[in-house]
Design an enzyme around this catalytic site. Sequence first.
Site, PDB file in Angstrom:
ATOM      1  CE1 TYR A  20      54.123  40.851  32.496  1.00  0.00           C
ATOM      2  CE2 TYR A  20      54.605  43.170  32.124  1.00  0.00           C
ATOM      3  CZ  TYR A  20      55.020  41.858  32.197  1.00  0.00           C
ATOM      4  OH  TYR A  20      56.325  41.551  31.972  1.00  0.00           O
ATOM      5  CG  ASP A  22      44.431  40.815  28.214  1.00  0.00           C
ATOM      6  OD1 ASP A  22      43.371  40.951  27.609  1.00  0.00           O
ATOM      7  OD2 ASP A  22      45.517  41.271  27.796  1.00  0.00           O
ATOM      8  CD  GLU A 282      40.718  47.739  30.498  1.00  0.00           C
ATOM      9  OE1 GLU A 282      40.757  47.542  29.270  1.00  0.00           O
ATOM     10  OE2 GLU A 282      39.800  47.296  31.223  1.00  0.00           O
TER      11      GLU A 282
HETATM   12  O1  TRH Z   1      50.563  45.584  30.352  1.00  0.00           O
HETATM   13  P1  TRH Z   1      49.649  46.491  29.636  1.00  0.00           P
HETATM   14  O2  TRH Z   1      50.221  47.168  28.498  1.00  0.00           O
HETATM   15  O3  TRH Z   1      48.371  45.700  29.177  1.00  0.00           O
HETATM   16  C1  TRH Z   1      47.731  45.901  27.949  1.00  0.00           C
HETATM   17  C2  TRH Z   1      46.433  46.643  28.090  1.00  0.00           C
HETATM   18  O4  TRH Z   1      45.612  46.166  29.103  1.00  0.00           O
HETATM   19  C3  TRH Z   1      45.682  46.596  26.783  1.00  0.00           C
HETATM   20  O5  TRH Z   1      44.432  47.225  26.932  1.00  0.00           O
HETATM   21  C4  TRH Z   1      45.519  45.163  26.371  1.00  0.00           C
HETATM   22  O6  TRH Z   1      44.855  45.078  25.189  1.00  0.00           O
HETATM   23  C5  TRH Z   1      46.894  44.552  26.217  1.00  0.00           C
HETATM   24  O7  TRH Z   1      47.555  44.603  27.478  1.00  0.00           O
HETATM   25  C6  TRH Z   1      46.818  43.129  25.762  1.00  0.00           C
HETATM   26  O8  TRH Z   1      49.117  47.605  30.660  1.00  0.00           O
HETATM   27  P2  TRH Z   1      48.133  47.580  31.900  1.00  0.00           P
HETATM   28  O9  TRH Z   1      46.728  47.369  31.464  1.00  0.00           O
HETATM   29  O10 TRH Z   1      48.400  48.801  32.641  1.00  0.00           O
HETATM   30  O11 TRH Z   1      48.556  46.336  32.779  1.00  0.00           O
HETATM   31  C7  TRH Z   1      49.701  46.300  33.567  1.00  0.00           C
HETATM   32  C8  TRH Z   1      49.452  45.518  34.842  1.00  0.00           C
HETATM   33  O12 TRH Z   1      50.684  45.301  35.515  1.00  0.00           O
HETATM   34  C9  TRH Z   1      48.559  46.265  35.819  1.00  0.00           C
HETATM   35  O13 TRH Z   1      47.669  45.361  36.449  1.00  0.00           O
HETATM   36  C10 TRH Z   1      49.522  46.797  36.838  1.00  0.00           C
HETATM   37  C11 TRH Z   1      50.534  45.697  36.881  1.00  0.00           C
HETATM   38  N1  TRH Z   1      51.857  46.043  37.413  1.00  0.00           N
HETATM   39  C12 TRH Z   1      52.239  45.464  38.616  1.00  0.00           C
HETATM   40  O14 TRH Z   1      51.459  44.732  39.244  1.00  0.00           O
HETATM   41  N2  TRH Z   1      53.492  45.730  39.096  1.00  0.00           N
HETATM   42  C13 TRH Z   1      54.360  46.579  38.472  1.00  0.00           C
HETATM   43  O15 TRH Z   1      55.484  46.786  38.977  1.00  0.00           O
HETATM   44  C14 TRH Z   1      53.925  47.192  37.254  1.00  0.00           C
HETATM   45  C15 TRH Z   1      54.841  48.155  36.552  1.00  0.00           C
HETATM   46  C16 TRH Z   1      52.677  46.895  36.756  1.00  0.00           C
END
Ligand code: TRH
Length: 386
Positions: A20, A22, A282
Amino acid sequence: MQQQSSPAHWDIFCVVVDNYGDIGVTWRLAKQLAHEYQLTINLWVDDLRSFGHILPQLTPELAEQTHEGVRILKWNDPLDIDYIPGSVLIEAFACELPAQVKQALTAAARPPVWLNLEYLSAEDWVEGCHGLPSFQPGGINKYFYLPGFTEKTGGLICEQDLLATRDAWQANPQNRARLFADLGLTGIEPDHRIISAFSYETTALSALCELWSKAAQPMHLLLPKGRSLNSLTQWLPESPDKLTPGSHIQLGALTLHILPMTDQQGYDRLLWSCDFNIVRGEDSFVRAQWAARPFIWHIYQQEDDYHLVKLEAFMRLYCDNLAPEVALCWQQLNLAFNCQQQIDVQRLWLQIDTMRSELEAHAKHWPVDALKTADLATRLVQFVKK
Ligand code: TRH
């Protein structure tokens, strides 16, 4: 279908690679630009189903819809909505723009400012590359916009009222109690320790759970449904896929609570309400910093262990004015977690626990240091004006 936007609008293109992050970053930026700068933002997204996990109000079947002041458009290739160039075009994380968009850029009398928004890194080279132009075949420049932690980089996403809103939330324990009640969490007393985990699969998490299950004090691990839960299969009474939000599992002193995924504001509040957060990727990594609580960063794995270089670069900055023994222990804990060193992660957790107050004080102070003079959206708007 005709795209109805003023030529002054901004377009943001996002491909959901996996997870999630990006869409998490681009959605947050889009909302902030719309709210704080009153910009007309079109957010083009290729996978609305994944987006729906962090924006439950979204209707994935719709080609076009507006949420929180942002126009969200389904990006099919070819686009089934005409693209009319606005004043700015952001391609997120070097996604390949549709051919129609590239043609429209080349044909435009006044092409938009074209930016590639890159991934966040604390490495030194970021300062030298932020803002560099790259000449494109159509005769237009594309600029590299690199987020980062220093004044010469593109900055970090942080809404202008966020830290004050967080302070007000954390000052009143009723907020946390109400949030936990709304999430259906039971059995949490004010003196219990609460940890959230939004990581990738890792045996380091199961090692910590084993340790916490033997703790002297009741511990609660809050797990939004997803990859962290897969790490704990050995303890789960049934397959992680069958566990529904609201379920809880008792393991000695530790209670595991399965949470639903919420919208981004709900997740921020969760981070603000826990004593310690395990985050990843990120965006959750940045939000854990704004939560002003200690955290472990489970960084997204890259080829040849390059992610460890990025982790070390961040840890150097974060620990700059932290007491050396606390800094060393926290760095080793993060490394052990990322390298799945189960014995070390347990030992280092016990060790950092004896330095908890220093780590907490540092976590409170860090957001002010990290933001420097301005957040990413503010710097981005200034960059475009220049
Ligand atoms: O989901 P991720 O592992 O995303 C990753 C990284 O961004 C990585 O750098 C990239 O290359 C790859 O994707 C493709 O972790 P991240 O970045 O923390 O994103 C999670 C998103 O989900 C963040 O915007 C928070 C959101 N989120 C919610 O909105 N509600 C929730 O309950 C949770 C647990 C997360």
